[in-house]
Design a protein around this motif. Structure first.
Motif, PDB file in Angstrom:
ATOM      1  N   SER A 183       0.837  -1.195   0.000  1.00  0.00           N
ATOM      2  CA  SER A 183       0.000   0.000   0.000  1.00  0.00           C
ATOM      3  C   SER A 183       0.875   1.249   0.000  1.00  0.00           C
ATOM      4  O   SER A 183       2.075   1.189   0.281  1.00  0.00           O
ATOM      5  CB  SER A 183      -0.899   0.010   1.239  1.00  0.00           C
ATOM      6  OG  SER A 183      -0.122   0.201   2.415  1.00  0.00           O
ATOM      7  N   ASP A 184       0.264   2.384  -0.300  1.00  0.00           N
ATOM      8  CA  ASP A 184       1.011   3.652  -0.266  1.00  0.00           C
ATOM      9  C   ASP A 184       1.567   3.897   1.136  1.00  0.00           C
ATOM     10  O   ASP A 184       2.679   4.403   1.295  1.00  0.00           O
ATOM     11  CB  ASP A 184       0.108   4.817  -0.677  1.00  0.00           C
ATOM     12  CG  ASP A 184      -0.249   4.777  -2.158  1.00  0.00           C
ATOM     13  OD1 ASP A 184       0.453   4.076  -2.920  1.00  0.00           O
ATOM     14  OD2 ASP A 184      -1.228   5.431  -2.552  1.00  0.00           O
ATOM     15  N   GLY A 185       0.771   3.537   2.155  1.00  0.00           N
ATOM     16  CA  GLY A 185       1.236   3.722   3.528  1.00  0.00           C
ATOM     17  C   GLY A 185       2.439   2.861   3.848  1.00  0.00           C
ATOM     18  O   GLY A 185       3.386   3.316   4.495  1.00  0.00           O
ATOM     19  N   GLN A 186       2.436   1.617   3.399  1.00  0.00           N
ATOM     20  CA  GLN A 186       3.569   0.728   3.632  1.00  0.00           C
ATOM     21  C   GLN A 186       4.817   1.228   2.909  1.00  0.00           C
ATOM     22  O   GLN A 186       5.920   1.199   3.455  1.00  0.00           O
ATOM     23  CB  GLN A 186       3.231  -0.684   3.170  1.00  0.00           C
ATOM     24  CG  GLN A 186       2.258  -1.426   4.062  1.00  0.00           C
ATOM     25  CD  GLN A 186       1.866  -2.754   3.458  1.00  0.00           C
ATOM     26  OE1 GLN A 186       1.508  -2.841   2.287  1.00  0.00           O
ATOM     27  NE2 GLN A 186       1.946  -3.805   4.261  1.00  0.00           N
ATOM     28  N   LEU A 187       4.637   1.672   1.672  1.00  0.00           N
ATOM     29  CA  LEU A 187       5.786   2.163   0.908  1.00  0.00           C
ATOM     30  C   LEU A 187       6.393   3.385   1.591  1.00  0.00           C
ATOM     31  O   LEU A 187       7.615   3.538   1.653  1.00  0.00           O
ATOM     32  CB  LEU A 187       5.365   2.501  -0.520  1.00  0.00           C
ATOM     33  CG  LEU A 187       5.027   1.300  -1.408  1.00  0.00           C
ATOM     34  CD1 LEU A 187       4.400   1.765  -2.722  1.00  0.00           C
ATOM     35  CD2 LEU A 187       6.264   0.456  -1.693  1.00  0.00           C
ATOM     36  N   LYS A 188       5.539   4.241   2.119  1.00  0.00           N
ATOM     37  CA  LYS A 188       6.050   5.421   2.819  1.00  0.00           C
ATOM     38  C   LYS A 188       6.754   5.015   4.107  1.00  0.00           C
ATOM     39  O   LYS A 188       7.816   5.550   4.451  1.00  0.00           O
ATOM     40  CB  LYS A 188       4.912   6.390   3.134  1.00  0.00           C
ATOM     41  CG  LYS A 188       5.389   7.687   3.775  1.00  0.00           C
ATOM     42  CD  LYS A 188       4.270   8.709   3.849  1.00  0.00           C
ATOM     43  CE  LYS A 188       4.796  10.036   4.420  1.00  0.00           C
ATOM     44  NZ  LYS A 188       3.742  11.067   4.487  1.00  0.00           N
ATOM     45  N   LEU A 189       6.177   4.048   4.815  1.00  0.00           N
ATOM     46  CA  LEU A 189       6.751   3.600   6.081  1.00  0.00           C
ATOM     47  C   LEU A 189       8.082   2.897   5.871  1.00  0.00           C
ATOM     48  O   LEU A 189       9.108   3.263   6.450  1.00  0.00           O
ATOM     49  CB  LEU A 189       5.769   2.671   6.782  1.00  0.00           C
ATOM     50  CG  LEU A 189       6.205   2.101   8.131  1.00  0.00           C
ATOM     51  CD1 LEU A 189       6.355   3.211   9.160  1.00  0.00           C
ATOM     52  CD2 LEU A 189       5.185   1.072   8.614  1.00  0.00           C
ATOM     53  N   TYR A 190       8.102   1.867   5.030  1.00  0.00           N
ATOM     54  CA  TYR A 190       9.304   1.061   4.849  1.00  0.00           C
ATOM     55  C   TYR A 190      10.295   1.697   3.873  1.00  0.00           C
ATOM     56  O   TYR A 190      11.421   1.226   3.747  1.00  0.00           O
ATOM     57  CB  TYR A 190       8.923  -0.342   4.385  1.00  0.00           C
ATOM     58  CG  TYR A 190       8.035  -1.037   5.385  1.00  0.00           C
ATOM     59  CD1 TYR A 190       8.377  -1.072   6.738  1.00  0.00           C
ATOM     60  CD2 TYR A 190       6.832  -1.636   5.004  1.00  0.00           C
ATOM     61  CE1 TYR A 190       7.564  -1.678   7.673  1.00  0.00           C
ATOM     62  CE2 TYR A 190       6.021  -2.255   5.937  1.00  0.00           C
ATOM     63  CZ  TYR A 190       6.381  -2.278   7.261  1.00  0.00           C
ATOM     64  OH  TYR A 190       5.576  -2.883   8.193  1.00  0.00           O
ATOM     65  N   GLY A 191       9.887   2.772   3.236  1.00  0.00           N
ATOM     66  CA  GLY A 191      10.799   3.556   2.419  1.00  0.00           C
ATOM     67  C   GLY A 191      11.395   4.718   3.182  1.00  0.00           C
ATOM     68  O   GLY A 191      11.989   5.619   2.592  1.00  0.00           O
ATOM     69  N   SER A 192      11.240   4.705   4.503  1.00  0.00           N
ATOM     70  CA  SER A 192      11.769   5.777   5.348  1.00  0.00           C
ATOM     71  C   SER A 192      12.866   5.237   6.252  1.00  0.00           C
ATOM     72  O   SER A 192      12.926   4.039   6.538  1.00  0.00           O
ATOM     73  CB  SER A 192      10.649   6.365   6.220  1.00  0.00           C
ATOM     74  OG  SER A 192      10.261   5.427   7.221  1.00  0.00           O
ATOM     75  N   VAL A 193      13.712   6.128   6.727  1.00  0.00           N
ATOM     76  CA  VAL A 193      14.772   5.728   7.647  1.00  0.00           C
ATOM     77  C   VAL A 193      14.176   5.227   8.959  1.00  0.00           C
ATOM     78  O   VAL A 193      14.581   4.189   9.486  1.00  0.00           O
ATOM     79  CB  VAL A 193      15.740   6.909   7.900  1.00  0.00           C
ATOM     80  CG1 VAL A 193      16.697   6.581   9.036  1.00  0.00           C
ATOM     81  CG2 VAL A 193      16.527   7.209   6.635  1.00  0.00           C
ATOM     82  N   GLU A 194      13.191   5.944   9.500  1.00  0.00           N
ATOM     83  CA  GLU A 194      12.600   5.534  10.770  1.00  0.00           C
ATOM     84  C   GLU A 194      11.912   4.188  10.642  1.00  0.00           C
ATOM     85  O   GLU A 194      11.976   3.358  11.540  1.00  0.00           O
ATOM     86  CB  GLU A 194      11.610   6.598  11.260  1.00  0.00           C
ATOM     87  CG  GLU A 194      12.261   7.892  11.730  1.00  0.00           C
ATOM     88  CD  GLU A 194      13.207   7.670  12.903  1.00  0.00           C
ATOM     89  OE1 GLU A 194      12.999   6.718  13.661  1.00  0.00           O
ATOM     90  OE2 GLU A 194      14.146   8.454  13.063  1.00  0.00           O
ATOM     91  N   GLY A 195      11.239   3.950   9.518  1.00  0.00           N
ATOM     92  CA  GLY A 195      10.582   2.668   9.315  1.00  0.00           C
ATOM     93  C   GLY A 195      11.573   1.529   9.199  1.00  0.00           C
ATOM     94  O   GLY A 195      11.257   0.381   9.510  1.00  0.00           O
TER      95      GLY A 195
END
Length: 282
Positions: free
Chosen positions: A199-211
């Motif tokens: 999902s867009d939310g997952q991509l944003k989360l796991y595409g981030s340093v904090e994630g």
């Protein structure tokens, strides 16, 4: 099995479950919960006494941001302008405004932990909140408050703290004596071949340093989301050999997968368990 009867009262200000709502429960004693769609915030504030200590949830279809405030009304209005992604809000407070700063620190931290465990925490929420400083006696009281709050959330259809809320299924993890690197790559290939779409939310989360730090303990994203026209060579110039050469696709998005986190050897360790924990959030 011993059960205790309870009475739940719901005041639907707009006459249906999709509008502004007030909820209380005889087992919750001092607890009070308010629910509202984003577009009805003014109505919520008008009908509810929000100038109290409490915790709140900003919700989208797949993510939650957990926060706390000494003045829920002020913080609620603030998030109308500084966070644009959410479409619903839940306020959890007390009828007698008996929470203090330590109480809401504790509740916020526990809810963030739950959201992180099931992979629904919004990327801004991956830090654990303020330190928990409550006595053992108070922890029991707040634990009961939280248990009942989670029950009421499910009652009104909010499942962001429940692993079973995800309708997408993931294939079983690979079997056999594989290296960590082969295990991870095979798992990802099988996942995408089964038709899984991030999902867009997952991509944003796991595409981030904090994630990423939550699972890899490294300051690089798990998934490097490729921009339109961007190649692995473009990425390689920025971060060297830290992603596999393979380009993976999920829906319309292309991404690279972090490799060194999973590499075998004494310098990197075998972080298979960390990957399995991440995979369990999908």
């Amino acid at each position: 099995m011993n059960t205790t009867a309870k009475t739940i009262q719901m005041l639907l200000y707009d006459g249906d479950l999709s509008g502004v709502m007030y909820i209380e429960d005889t087992s919750w004693q001092i607890g009070a919960m308010f629910s509202s769609p984003r577009q009805s915030i003014d109505d919520l504030i008008e009908k509810a006494d929000c100038k109290r200590y409490g915790v709140y949830l900003l919700l989208s279809d797949e993510q939650v941001y957990v926060g706390q405030a000494r003045d829920l009304e002020r913080r609620t209005r603030q998030h109308l302008t500084d966070k644009g992604w959410w479409n619903h809000i839940i306020l959890m407070t007390t009828k007698d405004d008996s929470f203090n700063a330590s109480d809401i620190d504790y509740l916020e931290s526990k809810l963030i932990e739950k959201a992180k465990d099931v992979g629904t925490a919004y990327v801004d929420n991956l830090k654990n909140g303020n330190p928990q400083k409550v006595t053992a006696f108070r922890e029991v009281v707040l634990g009961r408050y939280l248990e009942e709050a989670l029950f009421l959330l499910k009652l009104i259809g909010v499942y962001v703290f429940e692993p079973i809320r995800r309708k997408r299924t993931t294939p079983p993890l690979p079997e056999g004596n594989l290296s960590v690197s082969d295990f991870v790559k095979t798992a990802l290939i099988n996942l995408l071949a089964a038709g899984y779409v991030f999902s867009d939310g997952q991509l944003k989360l796991y595409g981030s340093v904090e994630g990423s730090k939550e699972y890899t303990h490294r300051a690089l994203p798990i998934l490097w989301i490729l921009k339109e026209g961007e190649t692995r060579d473009d990425v390689k110039k920025k971060i060297r050999q830290r992603y596999w050469k393979d380009i993976f696709s999920s829906g319309t998005q292309r991404f690279l997968m972090f490799s060194q986190w999973f590499r075998d050897g004494t310098n990197y360790g075998a972080h298979k368990d960390d990957f399995i924990r991440w995979y369990g959030t999908l």
